[in-house]
Design an enzyme around this catalytic site. Structure first.
Site: not given
Ligand code: XUL
Ligand code: CO
Length: 443
Positions: A102, A105, A233, A269, A272, A297, A308, A310, A340
């Site tokens: 991003h 980032d 996404e 993802e 998700h 992802d 979430d 991750d 991700d």
């Protein structure tokens, strides 16, 4: 190259399933040709800048725990460059081709739009220098339109048109950067595109704004000649209670409404999917069936926590089925497998980050090999074909193609006095077939 926190780690190599070296690949043999091309080209692994080089392990209950040594080195741009050096060295350790980012980032945001963009392009140019002459590539770029307070009521769906305009400007520059860096895709995750309460929400207006925003992105892609894919996404909730891009099926309906179904695909993802009450393989199979599978992802949630989280993946069953549906959809094309995923708060050392990726990469490779074996073996596909074999007759084909009307179908059914006989769905037999592939080492 300057010294980084990863300098002391040798490049991780494929050593085979019998190796006991914790930092080797046991299944990911990048060069190995499977289904006509090397594993590396099927899987196109990427590291995520945000989880691996930016987040610090803070959560709602506590502050940073993870070492990010570049944060203490010089001014904000100097720090961003050390971070970039570290990211590229990390890719060297894993020996994987891609990364994703991003805007926020890679470069420090500022209060004004122009100052933020200036910082961004300075670091993009630096990344460009690092990419040229290397064998690293950009899988996708994206814009963070959710962290700054200005986005608290959404980006493109914000009630304030100035936030829409700010978001449009940011995305324009992120698309320019993605193209400049030779990115394969541009991703839009609708961070806060949704609502917390209907009481303050004009949903019709917000969906209109979101559709216009995506149409602008697609128009701009063609204007600048970006050859990559535009990906949305899906995610059903978090941070908002109701996110508009709920899941693949919802996104497809939205794309159709705005005439974008041939222009935009999905970046799916795992966590998700589970938040939406689906499995990862369900989302991939849906995208495959609709012709919009773009990229993945890779991660997992924790069913006991239910948000979430991750985490790095560990479910070979689900991932093997996911890879099966990827292959059946024709592969990932310009997409890839982006981790991700983030290390846990207590896993604060650079070595933890390497262990996490080595495990994830190996699991994806093993899942892909398992899926490829399932396909090459043929028994599973044969049983599936057999289940639908009745549809091959000319009469059934006429029903499907629209040649037979409802009255004709009814008349034939009555004349023939059809009597459908129950057929076994063979679920357990099919589960056993998959289990046998999963519980033995791939060839
Ligand atoms: C958020 C998420 C994002 C997107 C990119 O849950 O998955 O990191 O992948 O914005
Ligand atoms: Co994601």
């Amino acid at each position: 190259m300057a010294e980084t926190v990863f300098s002391n780690f040798p490049t991780v190599r494929f050593e085979g399933a019998e190796s006991t070296n914790p930092l080797c690949y046991r299944f990911y043999d990048a060069e190995r040709v499977v289904l006509g091309k090397p594993l590396a080209e099927h899987l196109r692994f990427a590291a995520a800048y945000w989880h691996s080089f930016a987040m610090t392990g803070s959560d709602p209950f506590g502050g940073p725990t993870i070492q990010r040594p570049w944060m203490a080195q010089g001014d904000a741009i100097a720090q961003a460059k050390v971070k970039a050096d570290s990211a590229f060295d990390f890719l060297r350790v894993l020996d994987i081709p891609f990364f994703c980012f991003h805007d926020a980032d890679i470069a420090p945001p500022d209060d004004s739009l122009s100052a933020s963009l200036k910082n961004f392009h300075t670091v993009v140019d630096y990344l460009g220098e690092k990419l040229s002459g290397s064998n690293r590539k950009l899988l996708w770029g994206t814009a963070n339109l959710f962290s700054h307070p200005r986005f608290m009521a959404g980006a493109s769906t914000n009630p304030d048109p100035d936030v829409f305009a700010w978001s449009a400007a940011t995305v324009k520059h992120c698309m320019d950067a993605t193209m400049q860096l030779g990115g394969s895709n541009y991703v839009l995750w609708g961070g806060r595109e949704g609502y917390e309460t209907l009481l303050n929400t004009n949903m019709k207006q917000e969906l209109e704004q979101m559709g216009r925003f995506l149409s602008l992105v697609v128009e701009y892609k063609h204007k600048i000649g970006f050859k990559g894919q535009i990906l949305v996404e899906p995610k059903p909730k978090e941070p908002t209670a109701h996110q508009y891009d709920f899941d693949t099926a919802t996104v497809y309906g939205f794309l159709q409404r705005f005439g974008l179904q041939d222009e935009v695909k999905v970046n799916l993802e795992a966590n998700h999917a589970t938040l939406a009450g689906h499995t990862f393989e369900h989302e991939i199979a849906t995208a495959g069936a609709l012709g919009i599978l773009g990229s993945l992802d890779i991660n997992r949630g924790d069913p006991l926590l239910g948000w979430d989280t991750d985490q790095f993946p560990n479910d070979l069953w689900s991932l093997s089925l996911s890879m099966y549906h990827v292959i059946k959809a024709g592969g990932l094309g310009l997409g890839g497998c982006n981790f991700d995923a983030k290390i846990r708060r207590q896993s604060f050392t650079p070595e933890d980050l390497i262990h996490a990726h080595v495990g994830g990469i190996d699991l994806c490779a093993r899942a892909f090999l398992t899926a490829a074996e399932l396909i090459e073996d043929g028994q599973y596909d044969a049983l599936l074909d057999q289940r639908y074999a009745g549809w091959k007759t000319p009469e059934a084909q006429a029903m499907l193609s629209g040649k037979s009307s409802l009255e004709e179908i009814a008349a034939t059914a009555e004349r023939k006095a059809i009597q459908p006989a129950p057929q076994s769905g063979r679920q357990e037999q099919l589960e056993n077939l998959l289990a046998r592939k999963i519980y033995s080492n791939p060839r």
